[in-house]
Design an enzyme around this catalytic site. Structure first.
Site, PDB file in Angstrom:
ATOM      1  N   CYS A 103       0.815  -1.220   0.000  1.00  0.00           N
ATOM      2  CA  CYS A 103       0.000   0.000   0.000  1.00  0.00           C
ATOM      3  C   CYS A 103       0.840   1.257   0.000  1.00  0.00           C
ATOM      4  O   CYS A 103       0.331   2.344  -0.286  1.00  0.00           O
ATOM      5  CB  CYS A 103      -0.933  -0.011   1.213  1.00  0.00           C
ATOM      6  SG  CYS A 103      -2.427  -0.948   0.906  1.00  0.00           S
ATOM      7  N   ASP A 156     -15.920   0.667   1.079  1.00  0.00           N
ATOM      8  CA  ASP A 156     -14.871  -0.280   0.757  1.00  0.00           C
ATOM      9  C   ASP A 156     -15.139  -1.063  -0.518  1.00  0.00           C
ATOM     10  O   ASP A 156     -14.215  -1.427  -1.229  1.00  0.00           O
ATOM     11  CB  ASP A 156     -14.684  -1.257   1.931  1.00  0.00           C
ATOM     12  CG  ASP A 156     -14.143  -0.549   3.158  1.00  0.00           C
ATOM     13  OD1 ASP A 156     -12.935  -0.296   3.181  1.00  0.00           O
ATOM     14  OD2 ASP A 156     -14.930  -0.229   4.054  1.00  0.00           O
ATOM     15  N   ASP A 192     -11.830  -5.712   1.978  1.00  0.00           N
ATOM     16  CA  ASP A 192     -12.982  -4.896   1.586  1.00  0.00           C
ATOM     17  C   ASP A 192     -14.294  -5.671   1.737  1.00  0.00           C
ATOM     18  O   ASP A 192     -15.332  -5.101   2.084  1.00  0.00           O
ATOM     19  CB  ASP A 192     -12.829  -4.434   0.139  1.00  0.00           C
ATOM     20  CG  ASP A 192     -11.699  -3.426  -0.036  1.00  0.00           C
ATOM     21  OD1 ASP A 192     -11.274  -2.834   0.983  1.00  0.00           O
ATOM     22  OD2 ASP A 192     -11.247  -3.237  -1.179  1.00  0.00           O
ATOM     23  N   GLY A 237      -8.979 -14.928 -14.529  1.00  0.00           N
ATOM     24  CA  GLY A 237      -7.882 -14.017 -14.240  1.00  0.00           C
ATOM     25  C   GLY A 237      -7.173 -13.559 -15.493  1.00  0.00           C
ATOM     26  O   GLY A 237      -7.603 -13.828 -16.627  1.00  0.00           O
ATOM     27  N   HIS A 238      -6.077 -12.860 -15.291  1.00  0.00           N
ATOM     28  CA  HIS A 238      -5.296 -12.310 -16.391  1.00  0.00           C
ATOM     29  C   HIS A 238      -3.849 -12.193 -15.955  1.00  0.00           C
ATOM     30  O   HIS A 238      -3.558 -11.853 -14.806  1.00  0.00           O
ATOM     31  CB  HIS A 238      -5.836 -10.933 -16.786  1.00  0.00           C
ATOM     32  CG  HIS A 238      -5.058 -10.277 -17.884  1.00  0.00           C
ATOM     33  ND1 HIS A 238      -5.170 -10.659 -19.199  1.00  0.00           N
ATOM     34  CD2 HIS A 238      -4.134  -9.280 -17.860  1.00  0.00           C
ATOM     35  CE1 HIS A 238      -4.359  -9.919 -19.942  1.00  0.00           C
ATOM     36  NE2 HIS A 238      -3.715  -9.081 -19.151  1.00  0.00           N
ATOM     37  N   THR A 239      -2.921 -12.474 -16.850  1.00  0.00           N
ATOM     38  CA  THR A 239      -1.497 -12.333 -16.572  1.00  0.00           C
ATOM     39  C   THR A 239      -0.849 -11.483 -17.652  1.00  0.00           C
ATOM     40  O   THR A 239      -1.272 -11.486 -18.814  1.00  0.00           O
ATOM     41  CB  THR A 239      -0.783 -13.697 -16.523  1.00  0.00           C
ATOM     42  OG1 THR A 239      -0.930 -14.350 -17.790  1.00  0.00           O
ATOM     43  CG2 THR A 239      -1.360 -14.582 -15.435  1.00  0.00           C
ATOM     44  N   ASP A 266     -11.673  -1.496   6.564  1.00  0.00           N
ATOM     45  CA  ASP A 266     -10.362  -2.084   6.837  1.00  0.00           C
ATOM     46  C   ASP A 266      -9.309  -0.986   6.725  1.00  0.00           C
ATOM     47  O   ASP A 266      -9.421  -0.073   5.912  1.00  0.00           O
ATOM     48  CB  ASP A 266     -10.055  -3.266   5.909  1.00  0.00           C
ATOM     49  CG  ASP A 266     -10.061  -2.907   4.437  1.00  0.00           C
ATOM     50  OD1 ASP A 266     -10.718  -1.918   4.056  1.00  0.00           O
ATOM     51  OD2 ASP A 266      -9.403  -3.620   3.655  1.00  0.00           O
TER      52      ASP A 266
END
Length: 720
Positions: A399, A430, A469, A519-521, A604
């Site tokens: 973060c 969130d 979240d 997903g994605h790469t 959070d």
């Protein structure tokens, strides 16, 4: 370390022994392009054997004894895996470390030392303390020393190591004003590996330290308060340690290489019968030049191992290691005196201890004198504002690498409403809320720039961070898509890395009740791991808006991950401090969310820090807050680092983006703005329920959960 070039080979070092520590130091100064280096070790430090007797005697502190492997790995550009190897498959070239996917290698080096565990001796596993591994022994001894009142100590094994320990223990306990009873037990003759002159002097020193010598005695059992000998004698012992000879780790027998009495047999190149596996230090047996187990050989193997690892990875020529025939033995005698022996000549006295002390401290200083990456040099001609934009330090990971709250709010302020009846937008909340008939689904996304080189730990952190979240709104995780940016890797290393990440992500998400659905790469300059997650609410979601004056504020995790990881990048954080922060970030908030399901408002604590996220609650609820600084939990080491001026690159943005904060300033206040990665839940709950909720949280494993303040009717955040 590779200047943006692809990584194509995996070099794995198992064990943080003296040889590997020196190899990592040399690697940091002269890395081989295209090689990813991994160190596997149980814990963040490795104890230096030469200073252990001095530590036991009280002449050194624990920091003097330990090589900080976290700093060393950062300097070398290596990833550090916390764990103990239990098996190696040479055919598949896979290493088993419990609790994580197997670690693949192209070239492997072993420097795991020996153990003085005595599994065949009844009772020793339950009641004895092996002298090796050194780190575990050091911790157990410290605890015993501080609690002892009328100590009886037994050392099994009367070699040089056992004699040194016995004298050091006697010295330490006497320093506390105690009258210890020390027994040194051996099946043969005490310190019989030394020459006659040195043996005589050692026996005199043992007796002078009040150590009773029990020779020609067979130990048959160890109990909680005694050592039992074959002749029936029962020797009282409150602390029994074993220093009887060198024993290899059991798992070495399954590696599939040639062994000598269980130790990995290596040739003059320090290479085993398998050309991809090297071994050094006490876990190895040099077939070309057998030598006793001694740290001096491990230290002098380091430059040869370094050259040979580079050679085998790059197709170069291997060089031979030629050990000296004899070496100078410097043996601690309890107090600040030492014995020196070589070629049968022995001398003893305080001057020799000072000599040994200088040698040992010089060895350890090498691991303190490390230079870490700073900001790049800027061109003489540059745009105005570039210096300020670059800042005074490299960009943090996690973060700490996020966009500030102020910039983000400004960018989102003019976006139009969703324009759909099934999408409920709550500014600042969130996660987004999707309403589909009676089904309420929340959705969120989070992506993190890696703050640790271990993809397994980074994946655990990223999963918990993204699910934060969902948990903050009181929802149950449902589904996730994975979004990855891998650094430049060969196809083999891509497969290995993806397998580690995906197996870990699947385990973590399944444990939370969610499933991976896609997903994605892509490939970029560094590792980034992110998840888009959904959750289902079986009741109205908990938002930022419901806090009421008088509510108690509960925080479930300590603060400090941002400053600690910023310090780690600069080599300024202790290894145990870093490991503590990583462990906190890996801790799930699932059960905490269930316990806090009746909170009036919840979020959070992540990138905007505690002050920023609390401002989100107070702004949305039309309230203020009062925090008690002394009640806010912080990670070990965080306050000291903040006091030293260490901070995350996001700190200034967080200060500017938070609401008004009044009260005492200082390092603890700075931590309120510290960006957290996978941080705790911050909940506003009815004051009457707060104490009971804290008890439930602590019973569920959130030991540091605390009531940190209360919600007020007056706006702003006040510190007391």
């Amino acid at each position: 370390m590779n200047d943006g070039l692809p990584l194509v080979k995996d070099l794995v070092l198992v064990g943080g022994g003296h040889t590997h520590a020196l190899v990592l130091r040399k690697w940091g100064m002269k890395a081989l392009a295209g090689v990813r280096v991994t160190l596997i070790n149980p814990g963040p430090t490795a104890a230096y054997s030469g200073m252990l007797p001095g530590y036991v005697a009280g002449h050194y502190g624990r920091d003097d004894l330990d090589i900080d492997l976290v700093r060393l790995a950062r300097f070398a550009g290596a990833r550090l895996i916390d764990g103990a190897v239990t098996a190696i498959d040479p055919a598949a070239r896979l290493i088993t470390v419990p609790g994580r996917p197997p670690v693949a290698y192209d070239v492997l080096s072993l420097d795991v030392g020996i153990t003085s565990e005595m599994p065949a001796l009844p009772g020793f596993a339950d009641h004895g303390v092996p002298a090796k591994p050194l780190g575990n022994f050091a911790g157990r001894w410290t605890a015993f020393r501080e609690a002892a009142t009328a100590p009886h100590v037994a050392v099994i094994g009367g070699g040089v190591a056992g004699a040194e320990l016995a004298m050091a223990m006697a010295c330490s306990l006497k320093t506390r004003g105690l009258a210890p009873v020390l027994q040194l037990i051996d099946r043969g003759q005490i310190v019989d590996s030394l020459g006659p002159n040195a043996q005589r002097r050692m026996r005199e020193a043992l007796l002078a330290n009040g150590v009773t010598l029990i020779e020609a005695a067979e130990v048959t059992e160890v109990t909680a308060d005694s050592v039992i000998l074959a002749d029936g004698r029962r020797i009282r012992s409150d602390f029994t340690t074993g220093a009887a000879g060198a024993r290899p780790h059991d798992w070495q027998a399954g590696i599939g290489v040639a062994l000598h009495d269980g130790f990995v047999a290596v040739d003059r190149h320090l290479q085993s019968s398998n050309p991809a596996i090297f071994a050094v230090g006490d876990c190895a047996h040099m077939t070309h030049a057998p030598r006793p187990k001694a740290g001096v050989y491990a230290v002098r193997q380091a430059p040869v191992l370094f050259d040979n690892l580079r050679a085998v990875l790059s197709g170069g020529q291997l060089r031979a290691y030629v050990p000296q025939r004899d070496y100078l033995k410097l043996i601690s005698l309890g107090g600040k005196a030492a014995l020196a022996e070589r070629f049968g000549t022995a001398l003893a006295g305080p001057m020799l201890w000072r000599w040994k002390d200088r040698i040992d401290r010089k060895f350890m200083r090498q691991f303190d004198d490390l230079t870490f990456m700073g900001q790049p040099d800027l061109p003489l001609t540059r745009a105005e504002g570039l210096v300020e934009a670059v800042g005074d330090k490299p960009m943090c990971g996690g973060c700490g690498a996020k966009v500030g709250r102020g910039a983000l709010r400004a960018a989102l302020a003019d976006l139009p409403p969703a324009g759909r009846d099934d999408v409920v937008m709550v500014p600042g909340d969130d996660a987004g809320l999707l309403q589909m008939g009676a089904v309420r689904q929340v959705v969120s996304t989070d992506h993190l720039r890696a703050l640790t080189a271990d993809p397994v730990v980074m994946t655990r952190i990223a999963v918990n961070h993204a699910l934060g979240d969902i948990w903050a709104m009181g929802a149950a995780p449902q589904a996730a898509t994975v979004n990855l940016i891998l650094p430049k890797l060969s196809a083999d290393l891509q497969t290995r890395t993806l397998r580690e990440i995906m197996e870990t992500a699947d385990d973590c998400l399944r444990a939370a009740g969610a499933a991976i659905v896609g997903g994605h790469t892509s490939v970029g300059s560094e590792l980034t791991i992110g998840f888009t997650v959904t959750g289902l609410c079986d009741q109205a979601p908990i938002t930022l808006r419901g806090a009421r004056p008088g509510d108690a504020l509960i925080l479930t995790k300590p603060l400090g991950s941002g400053v600690i990881m910023a310090a780690e990048m600069a080599g300024q954080a202790r290894g145990d401090t870093v490991f503590g922060a990583l462990a906190a970030m890996c801790r799930s908030q699932a059960r905490a969310s269930e316990i806090l399901c009746e909170a009036h408002a919840m979020t959070d604590v992540t990138g905007f820090g505690l002050a920023g996220h609390l401002s989100g609650i107070t702004d949305a609820s039309g309230t203020g807050a009062r925090l008690t600084l002394a009640e806010i939990p912080v990670m070990s080491g965080a306050v000291d680092l903040a006091a030293a001026g260490v901070h995350s690159t996001l700190l200034r943005d967080n200060i500017a983006g938070s609401g008004p904060v009044t009260g005492p300033m200082g390092p603890m206040t700075d931590l309120l703005y510290d960006p957290q990665t996978a941080g705790g839940l911050l909940a506003a709950v009815a004051e009457a329920d707060a104490a009971g909720l804290i008890q439930q949280l602590q019973d569920a494993g959130y030991a540091e959960a605390a009531i940190i303040g209360l919600v007020t009717a007056e706006p702003g955040i006040t510190l007391i």
